[in-house]
Design an enzyme around this catalytic site. Structure first.
Site, PDB file in Angstrom:
ATOM      1  N   GLY A 193       0.831  -1.330  -0.048  1.00 36.85           N
ATOM      2  CA  GLY A 193      -0.022   0.004  -0.130  1.00 36.85           C
ATOM      3  C   GLY A 193       0.842   1.321  -0.078  1.00 36.85           C
ATOM      4  O   GLY A 193       2.144   0.960   0.230  1.00 36.85           O
TER       5      GLY A 193
ATOM      6  N   ASP B  59       8.190  -7.689  10.279  1.00 33.68           N
ATOM      7  CA  ASP B  59       9.207  -6.934   9.527  1.00 33.68           C
ATOM      8  C   ASP B  59       9.932  -5.709  10.157  1.00 33.68           C
ATOM      9  O   ASP B  59       9.860  -4.581   9.953  1.00 33.68           O
ATOM     10  CB  ASP B  59       8.139  -6.320   8.342  1.00 33.68           C
TER      11      ASP B  59
HETATM   12  C1  LIG Z   1       4.690   3.589   3.404  1.00 34.55           C
HETATM   13  C2  LIG Z   1       5.050   4.496   4.480  1.00 34.55           C
HETATM   14  N1  LIG Z   1       6.338   5.155   4.164  1.00 34.55           N
HETATM   15  C3  LIG Z   1       6.926   6.343   4.611  1.00 34.55           C
HETATM   16  N2  LIG Z   1       6.091   6.847   5.572  1.00 34.55           N
HETATM   17  C4  LIG Z   1       6.604   8.156   6.347  1.00 34.55           C
HETATM   18  C5  LIG Z   1       5.677   8.630   7.416  1.00 34.55           C
HETATM   19  C6  LIG Z   1       6.120  10.125   7.808  1.00 34.55           C
HETATM   20  N3  LIG Z   1       5.237  10.224   9.166  1.00 34.55           N
HETATM   21  C7  LIG Z   1       4.443   9.278   9.005  1.00 34.55           C
HETATM   22  N4  LIG Z   1       3.246   8.966  10.248  1.00 34.55           N
HETATM   23  C8  LIG Z   1       2.711   8.022   9.914  1.00 34.55           C
HETATM   24  C9  LIG Z   1       2.846   7.120   8.935  1.00 34.55           C
HETATM   25 CL1  LIG Z   1       1.729   5.487   8.984  1.00 34.55          CL
HETATM   26  C10 LIG Z   1       4.099   7.013   8.124  1.00 34.55           C
HETATM   27  C11 LIG Z   1       4.644   8.252   8.215  1.00 34.55           C
HETATM   28  N5  LIG Z   1       7.556   8.585   5.821  1.00 34.55           N
HETATM   29  C12 LIG Z   1       8.471   8.028   4.797  1.00 34.55           C
HETATM   30  C13 LIG Z   1       7.879   6.941   4.212  1.00 34.55           C
HETATM   31  F1  LIG Z   1       8.595   6.581   3.263  1.00 34.55           F
HETATM   32  C14 LIG Z   1       5.209   3.716   5.908  1.00 34.55           C
HETATM   33  O1  LIG Z   1       4.190   3.488   6.364  1.00 34.55           O
HETATM   34  N6  LIG Z   1       6.268   3.468   6.117  1.00 34.55           N
HETATM   35  C15 LIG Z   1       6.517   2.586   7.359  1.00 34.55           C
HETATM   36  C16 LIG Z   1       6.918   3.478   8.565  1.00 34.55           C
HETATM   37  F2  LIG Z   1       5.633   4.269   8.771  1.00 34.55           F
HETATM   38  F3  LIG Z   1       6.960   2.877   9.674  1.00 34.55           F
HETATM   39  F4  LIG Z   1       7.878   4.295   8.389  1.00 34.55           F
END
Ligand SMILES: C[C@H](Nc1nc(-c2c[nH]c3ncc(Cl)cc23)ncc1F)C(=O)NCC(F)(F)F
Length: 296
Positions: free
Chosen positions: A25, A140
């Site tokens: 996603g 993970d």
């Molecule tokens: C696909 C999403 N990728 C990213 N998310 C965020 C993010 C900033 N602030 C955030 N606040 C709540 C959430 Cl759910 C994500 C972010 N920043 C850079 C990313 F590449 C993700 O969920 N990554 C897994 C994890 F959240 F652990 F980093």
């Protein structure tokens, strides 16, 4: 009991930017603004990338998982948003402004001291201890899946691969490997696709290595492992090469300036036999002590 699901109306969800792409996603930064005057909250909205049916079941399980977790060290569930015509559901979570641990370290590694690394490590450990008590296996755990809430608080996120351990078993065996992050995997996960709290402990050791390497891309677990294995090796046999290295007692080289106590904790997490690895609760005690000892 079915928890009261907060329903977010799609028409009030204002898209701002794409935060990143996850397992299956993408996560967007949105403002939920029913008053239409920009006073609404910023939220992180995860939606299924493709409409493949298989993924929908996994996504529903991810929503079920995260909505059942209530812990200061785990990213908060806020609700769901039924997209147009119920075609797909969106998962609404709290937005953490400091972003992922990797990005945060790239920006701030100069002024993050050992004491703060230990604080982050103990918070991740507390989150994992809570997850273990809920009988969840994350599967993970990696620095890329840790979010930074503030200069002194990190949270575990991305429950896309999380599974519940059945009551009568100690581990969960997956059927298909998927595109597995083998460089964070315990040996039994590589060889038998077995996942348990103790395989999460192995991955926690890898996260410790990432933390004390300040998430330096040139010293990340994948790069260091491939350097050892040889970059000519193609992926399916990459797992076999890595497994043989681990059997021969090769482990990731210690990050420079890594405190001896942290070195020893990592090596305990990387015991070949899962039953020889510490539990998250005993790891927690080790951090309590080393936090006290650490001057700075
Ligand atoms: C696909 C999403 N990728 C990213 N998310 C965020 C993010 C900033 N602030 C955030 N606040 C709540 C959430 Cl759910 C994500 C972010 N920043 C850079 C990313 F590449 C993700 O969920 N990554 C897994 C994890 F959240 F652990 F980093």
């Amino acid at each position: 009991k079915k928890q009261q699901q907060d329903v977010f109306e799609e028409r009030y969800l204002r898209f701002i930017s794409i935060l990143g792409k996850g397992n299956f996603g993408s996560v967007e930064l949105c403002r939920y603004d029913p008053w239409g005057d920009n006073t609404g909250d910023l939220v992180a909205v995860k939606e299924l990338q493709s409409d493949k049916k298989a993924n929908m079941a996994d996504f529903q399980r991810e929503i079920q998982t995260i909505s059942s977790l209530h812990c200061d060290y785990i990213v908060k569930y806020k609700g769901i948003c039924y997209s147009a015509g119920r075609l797909s559901t969106k998962l609404v979570m709290e937005y953490l402004p400091f972003g992922s641990l990797i990005g945060y370290m790239e920006k701030h590694r100069q002024n993050v001291c050992t004491r703060r690394l230990l604080l982050f490590a103990s918070q991740i450990c507390k989150g994992m201890e809570y997850l273990q008590n809920m009988r969840y296996v994350h599967r993970d755990l990696a620095a890329r899946n840790i979010l930074v809430a503030s200069d002194t608080l990190v949270k575990i996120a991305d429950f896309g691969l999380t599974k519940i351990i059945p009551v009568d078993k100690e581990y969960y065996r997956v059927t298909q490997p998927g595109e597995s992050p083998i460089f964070w995997y315990a040996p039994e996960s590589i060889s038998e696709l077995k996942f348990s709290h103790k395989s999460d402990v192995w991955s926690f050791g890898i996260v410790l290595h990432e933390l004390f390497s300040y998430c330096d891309i040139s010293r990340n677990p994948k790069r260091l492992s491939i350097q050892k294995i040889g970059s000519y090796v193609q992926s399916p046999s990459m797992a076999i090469h890595l497994l043989n290295l681990l059997k021969d007692n090769w482990r990731l080289p210690m990050p420079s300036q890594c405190p001896p106590k942290v070195h020893s904790i990592m090596m305990q997490c990387w015991e070949f036999n899962s039953e020889d690895r510490p539990s998250f609760s005993s790891l927690q005690d080790m951090f309590e002590n080393s936090l006290l000892d650490e001057r700075e």
